[in-house]
Design a protein around this motif. Structure first.
Motif, PDB file in Angstrom:
ATOM      1  N   PHE A 183     -90.134  45.891 -25.506  1.00  0.00           N
ATOM      2  CA  PHE A 183     -88.959  46.002 -24.404  1.00  0.00           C
ATOM      3  C   PHE A 183     -87.924  46.494 -24.993  1.00  0.00           C
ATOM      4  CE2 PHE A 183     -89.930  42.809 -21.069  1.00  0.00           C
ATOM      5  CZ  PHE A 183     -91.084  42.676 -21.417  1.00  0.00           C
ATOM      6  N   GLY A 234     -86.029  50.659 -23.104  1.00  0.00           N
ATOM      7  CA  GLY A 234     -84.795  51.095 -22.366  1.00  0.00           C
ATOM      8  C   GLY A 234     -84.332  52.443 -23.098  1.00  0.00           C
ATOM      9  N   LEU A 290     -83.949  56.296 -21.612  1.00  0.00           N
ATOM     10  CA  LEU A 290     -82.620  56.903 -21.650  1.00  0.00           C
ATOM     11  C   LEU A 290     -82.874  58.431 -22.171  1.00  0.00           C
ATOM     12  CD1 LEU A 290     -79.331  56.817 -21.575  1.00  0.00           C
ATOM     13  CD2 LEU A 290     -79.671  56.046 -23.926  1.00  0.00           C
ATOM     14  N   LEU A 349     -84.119  60.566 -19.415  1.00  0.00           N
ATOM     15  CA  LEU A 349     -82.946  60.761 -18.305  1.00  0.00           C
ATOM     16  C   LEU A 349     -82.131  61.933 -19.339  1.00  0.00           C
ATOM     17  CD1 LEU A 349     -80.510  59.614 -16.143  1.00  0.00           C
ATOM     18  CD2 LEU A 349     -79.549  59.062 -18.257  1.00  0.00           C
ATOM     19  N   ALA A 365     -81.923  46.633 -20.949  1.00  0.00           N
ATOM     20  CA  ALA A 365     -82.609  48.057 -20.727  1.00  0.00           C
ATOM     21  C   ALA A 365     -81.753  48.511 -19.423  1.00  0.00           C
ATOM     22  CB  ALA A 365     -84.297  48.110 -20.596  1.00  0.00           C
ATOM     23  N   VAL A 393     -78.399  49.703 -20.476  1.00  0.00           N
ATOM     24  CA  VAL A 393     -78.657  51.167 -21.191  1.00  0.00           C
ATOM     25  C   VAL A 393     -78.657  52.215 -20.320  1.00  0.00           C
ATOM     26  CG1 VAL A 393     -79.989  52.197 -22.725  1.00  0.00           C
ATOM     27  CG2 VAL A 393     -79.743  50.116 -23.501  1.00  0.00           C
ATOM     28  N   LEU A 394     -79.447  52.224 -19.334  1.00  0.00           N
ATOM     29  CA  LEU A 394     -79.429  53.313 -18.260  1.00  0.00           C
ATOM     30  C   LEU A 394     -78.049  53.413 -17.749  1.00  0.00           C
ATOM     31  CD1 LEU A 394     -83.253  52.799 -17.374  1.00  0.00           C
ATOM     32  CD2 LEU A 394     -82.173  54.762 -18.506  1.00  0.00           C
ATOM     33  N   GLY A 438     -75.671  54.731 -20.083  1.00  0.00           N
ATOM     34  CA  GLY A 438     -76.373  55.771 -20.479  1.00  0.00           C
ATOM     35  C   GLY A 438     -76.100  57.228 -19.410  1.00  0.00           C
TER      36      GLY A 438
END
Lengths: 103, 211
Positions: free
Chosen positions: A76, A80, A84, A87, B31, B34-35, B38
């Motif tokens: 988990f 994340g 990223l 992305l 999470a 974070v995005l 981010g």
């Protein structure tokens, strides 16, 4: 089965937290000193990011107890940051492929 | 038949599974955070690459010393939170209350310093759409830097405010003995607080130090 399962962080010396805290402060001093070297934007960003990532790893592994956690928890946590990376990675590819920035 | 752990909820088979679910649930939320942050960092880095000089010039107006002090404040608050989680695990109510109060104090100190920085930036006319005035070239790009700066630090400050508010409620609940049998909420909160600290660990060098 025990009636009151103690969480993993009890009965443990807080010493590790103080050590990690000292390391974090040391990295903070390092990152401030590095900023005075005036290495230019690219190197400046790389060094600052590397030190920041090191601090984040210390916080995640020790303060957030991920180091003592199950594989599922690791998954988990990683998820994340993997998203990223997708992305940022695809974004960089996008801009580079347009020729807007040269590396 | 052994008695179930007093904190065991009916939909978990044992307390270990519940503890694991507690951790996984918060990490799933983190999470998304974070995005969230981010994407802002990614956008900031794109524009920094596009306009290195105006961004560097704009960034030099930020108060590095206060930023560094604030980073140290937040790192200390992460220490107090980690110790608080341990105190909760050891069922040490007084130590838990003390450490949670210390964390609140450090969080408020952070916000105070940040607010003072914002006031300084207001005085220097660096706030986009409110009073932005820039001498020399690169004014639109400098304003873009400050747009990123204010948006990202305000979003971070909002996370801090929410964290402090929740922590105050938890202090009250801890005082009432609410964590005598179940320390999982404290652990869960700790994960959130450490994450907000990590965001600042990246914000500080990328906004204040790259000049």
């Amino acid at each position: 089965m025990t009636t009151d399962t103690q969480p993993s962080q009890s009965h443990r010396s807080p010493r590790i937290y103080y050590i990690v805290y000292a390391a974090l402060l040391g990295l903070l001093v390092l990152t401030v000193l590095a900023s005075f070297l005036n290495l230019g934007t690219t190197w400046g960003v790389l060094i600052a990011l590397t030190i920041a990532i090191a601090k984040a790893i210390l916080v995640i592994l020790y303060f957030m107890h991920v180091r003592e956690s199950s594989r599922t928890t690791w998954l988990f946590v990683a998820a994340g940051f993997i998203w990223l990376a997708v992305l940022i990675g695809l974004m960089i590819v996008d801009y580079l492929s347009r020729g807007w920035f040269t590396v | 038949m052994t008695e179930a752990h007093p904190a065991l909820a009916h939909h978990f088979s044992d307390i270990e599974q519940q503890r694991e679910a507690n951790t996984l649930g918060m990490w799933a939320f983190l999470a998304t955070e974070v995005l969230f942050f981010g994407a802002l960092f990614a956008a900031y880095l794109v524009y920094r690459s596009a306009y290195p000089e105006p961004f560097a010039a704009a960034g030099s107006h930020l108060n590095k010393i206060l930023g560094a002090i604030n980073t140290a404040v937040l790192l200390t608050s992460s220490l107090t939170v980690a110790l608080a989680v341990q105190a909760a695990g050891e069922r040490n109510r007084n130590r838990l209350l003390l450490l949670m109060a210390a964390t609140v104090g450090l969080g408020i100190l952070f916000l105070g310093i940040k607010g003072f920085e914002y006031f300084q930036e207001y005085r220097e006319q660096l706030i986009p759409t409110i009073n932005f005035a820039w001498e020399g070239e690169g004014a639109p790009q400098a304003m873009l830097f400050f747009t990123f700066y204010f948006f990202m630090t305000m979003l971070h400050a909002l996370h801090m405010i929410i964290g402090i508010a929740v922590l105050l409620a938890m202090i009250f609940w801890a005082w009432r003995g609410g964590y005598e049998t179940d320390d999982m909420p404290v652990e869960r909160f700790g994960l959130y607080w450490h994450f907000v600290d990590i965001v600042w660990i990246f914000l500080f060098p990328l906004l204040y130090l790259i000049v």
